[in-house]
Design a protein around this motif. Sequence first.
Motif, PDB file in Angstrom:
ATOM      1  N   GLY A 204       0.821  -1.198   0.000  1.00 48.68           N
ATOM      2  CA  GLY A 204       0.000   0.000   0.000  1.00 48.68           C
ATOM      3  C   GLY A 204       0.856   1.249   0.000  1.00 48.68           C
ATOM      4  N   TYR A 205       1.874   1.258   0.872  1.00 49.79           N
ATOM      5  CA  TYR A 205       2.807   2.378   0.954  1.00 49.79           C
ATOM      6  C   TYR A 205       4.046   1.863   1.667  1.00 49.79           C
ATOM      7  N   GLU A 206       5.216   2.416   1.323  1.00 48.64           N
ATOM      8  CA  GLU A 206       6.462   1.818   1.779  1.00 48.64           C
ATOM      9  C   GLU A 206       6.994   2.391   3.083  1.00 48.64           C
ATOM     10  N   VAL A 207       6.409   3.474   3.584  1.00 50.84           N
ATOM     11  CA  VAL A 207       7.060   4.210   4.660  1.00 50.84           C
ATOM     12  C   VAL A 207       7.186   3.388   5.938  1.00 50.84           C
ATOM     13  N   ALA A 208       6.305   2.407   6.157  1.00 50.57           N
ATOM     14  CA  ALA A 208       6.372   1.582   7.362  1.00 50.57           C
ATOM     15  C   ALA A 208       7.258   0.356   7.185  1.00 50.57           C
ATOM     16  N   LEU A 209       7.771   0.121   5.998  1.00 52.76           N
ATOM     17  CA  LEU A 209       8.502  -1.117   5.716  1.00 52.76           C
ATOM     18  C   LEU A 209       9.670  -1.349   6.674  1.00 52.76           C
ATOM     19  N   PRO A 210      10.530  -0.354   6.958  1.00 58.70           N
ATOM     20  CA  PRO A 210      11.643  -0.628   7.877  1.00 58.70           C
ATOM     21  C   PRO A 210      11.200  -0.992   9.293  1.00 58.70           C
ATOM     22  N   LEU A 211      10.006  -0.582   9.693  1.00 58.94           N
ATOM     23  CA  LEU A 211       9.535  -0.906  11.040  1.00 58.94           C
ATOM     24  C   LEU A 211       9.355  -2.398  11.244  1.00 58.94           C
ATOM     25  N   PHE A 212       9.117  -3.125  10.153  1.00 63.11           N
ATOM     26  CA  PHE A 212       8.936  -4.569  10.284  1.00 63.11           C
ATOM     27  C   PHE A 212      10.205  -5.261  10.758  1.00 63.11           C
ATOM     28  N   LEU A 213      11.351  -4.643  10.527  1.00 68.27           N
ATOM     29  CA  LEU A 213      12.595  -5.220  11.008  1.00 68.27           C
ATOM     30  C   LEU A 213      12.719  -5.090  12.526  1.00 68.27           C
ATOM     31  N   LEU A 214      11.924  -4.219  13.114  1.00 63.81           N
ATOM     32  CA  LEU A 214      11.905  -4.058  14.566  1.00 63.81           C
ATOM     33  C   LEU A 214      11.040  -5.113  15.242  1.00 63.81           C
TER      34      LEU A 214
END
Length: 580
Positions: A204-214
Amino acid sequence: MFEQRVSPTNEMQPDVPEGGIGPLINSRVALQDCLFLTLVVLLSLVLYIKDLGLYSDDWHFLGLLSNSSDQSLFGLIGSVFPDTRLRPIESLYVAGLYWLFGFHTFEYHIVNAVVFTVTIILFYLSLNELIHMRLFTVAIPLVYALLPHYSSNRFWFIAFVINLSIGLYFLSLYSDLRAVRARHAHIWRWKLAGFFALLCSALGYEVALPLFLLNPVLVWWRAKQLYDPSSNKELIRKTVLVSLASNTLGVAVIVIYKILTARGEPDLFVHRMGIFGDYSSHLVKLAVGAIGVNYGSYGIGLPVKIARVLSFYPNPKVLAVGVLLGLAVFGYLYRITNRQATDLPSEASYFRLMAFGLIVFVLGYSIFLTNSQVGFSSTGVYNRSAIAAALGVAISFVGVIGWVSWVLPSLRLRRSFFCLLIALVCMSGFLLNNTIAAFWISASRQQKEVIAAVRQQFPTLRSETTLFLDGVCPYTGPGIVFECYWDVSGMLKVYYADPSLKGDIVKHNLKIEEQGLSTSIYGERRVYPYGDKLFLFHLGQNKLYQLSDADTARRYFQDVNPDYKSNCSEADEGYGASIF
């Protein structure tokens, strides 16, 4: 994460399912908190939601959707997919809302309000799985829900998918955390739900993608809470590995999809800046801009912003509802502190909370390490990209407020001061968001006046006509009236049901070239050839001009609008006009 000084009361005792360990707050109390959070979110938008409209890219997409030859859901998705193929969930969301509601745009904003409310609830439920103090479990989502840092996501239809993406992130996180304490028969159901939510969020949108690594780190923390590390090392290790593997797989699938889909487009990775060229200056801009807006303008500078709102844009109704909201927040949080019968955490706990907030803040902007599609504005549409980083801002704000409260000498003062500062931050966010909303509402009203004038002047338009609008200010504050080719063209396509129509607006960067008029936005330049199908309509004069050649165009602008500004305030794309 926090150190309790006194054992919690029974409202903190978990509901313990067979074969698992429950959340930190029981379900009855959690329901009360969720209802209160819902009430606050709805109160925050009730004054403006009914008067919002369509803006900028919204018109482009409605032009595509309304002129699609196939008005089925799949046909509508296909009409916008070429523009949103990197984000197929956006294709589904935009097309789905149009399929359901057509041009009834109020319903779009209602859906966004529901999605945003659910996002705040999922944020609360995720914190409920992690944090030992109900006070912070409620306070952090409250602050986040009212932050003005990402205000455009509240008003702008095409940005609504970003709210959906953040909501799906929290659904994924909550599913991962529930899997840690679920019965064996349900573990994989939660894991599959989390994995699917991850894919949908990033598509949907990429801005939250790095949070998944947390998320694996948070799963590890939750597993350590639930199981004795000395006797359950293998269980904890397997739990973390499963979470790490599923999230890594999901992120990898997303990245591969976007690389394959973005062939020929330089905007996905290292957009026009060159990894060996001015990348270092991009990093500096990213750091300075992110900190300056989020912790400067809306952190240290927050009292100044509020003072300017009260001085230049006073609104008794907004102020009255804001005070009501602030009192409600103070009363609810103070009630929690009394019922909880605990002191606030130790000083070290607040520093850990602040540090964690900064980590989330950095992750919220880290997607822009791969591209330069980011801008920094406290009120303009550029702030849509701050929505993930604002999670870290909310956490760190609560940490700072808690630390400031902790230095007071008595328990009653600590509690009161903490609740008071959180209430003031929430009230400030309410005032700022509603003040900004007023400009978006004004922009929508001006749009309607422009559209009415155009339709009166042109009952019909020939196919392939290009129409320039003059005498229109592109922005009213951060609100977008009409700013470029995609919204003027989209508006014409919607109202004249003709996909061949084109349009644009006269503004400061217009140039009269020998082959045609040219304009630019976000670095993209477009040229409109002179001829019998290029017209300019000046709304103030209610006159139509045909621009058959460069000499005709020069004469018009020398006589009517020599600076191409139409007495509009200084403004630019991504920012709009400054309001405070």
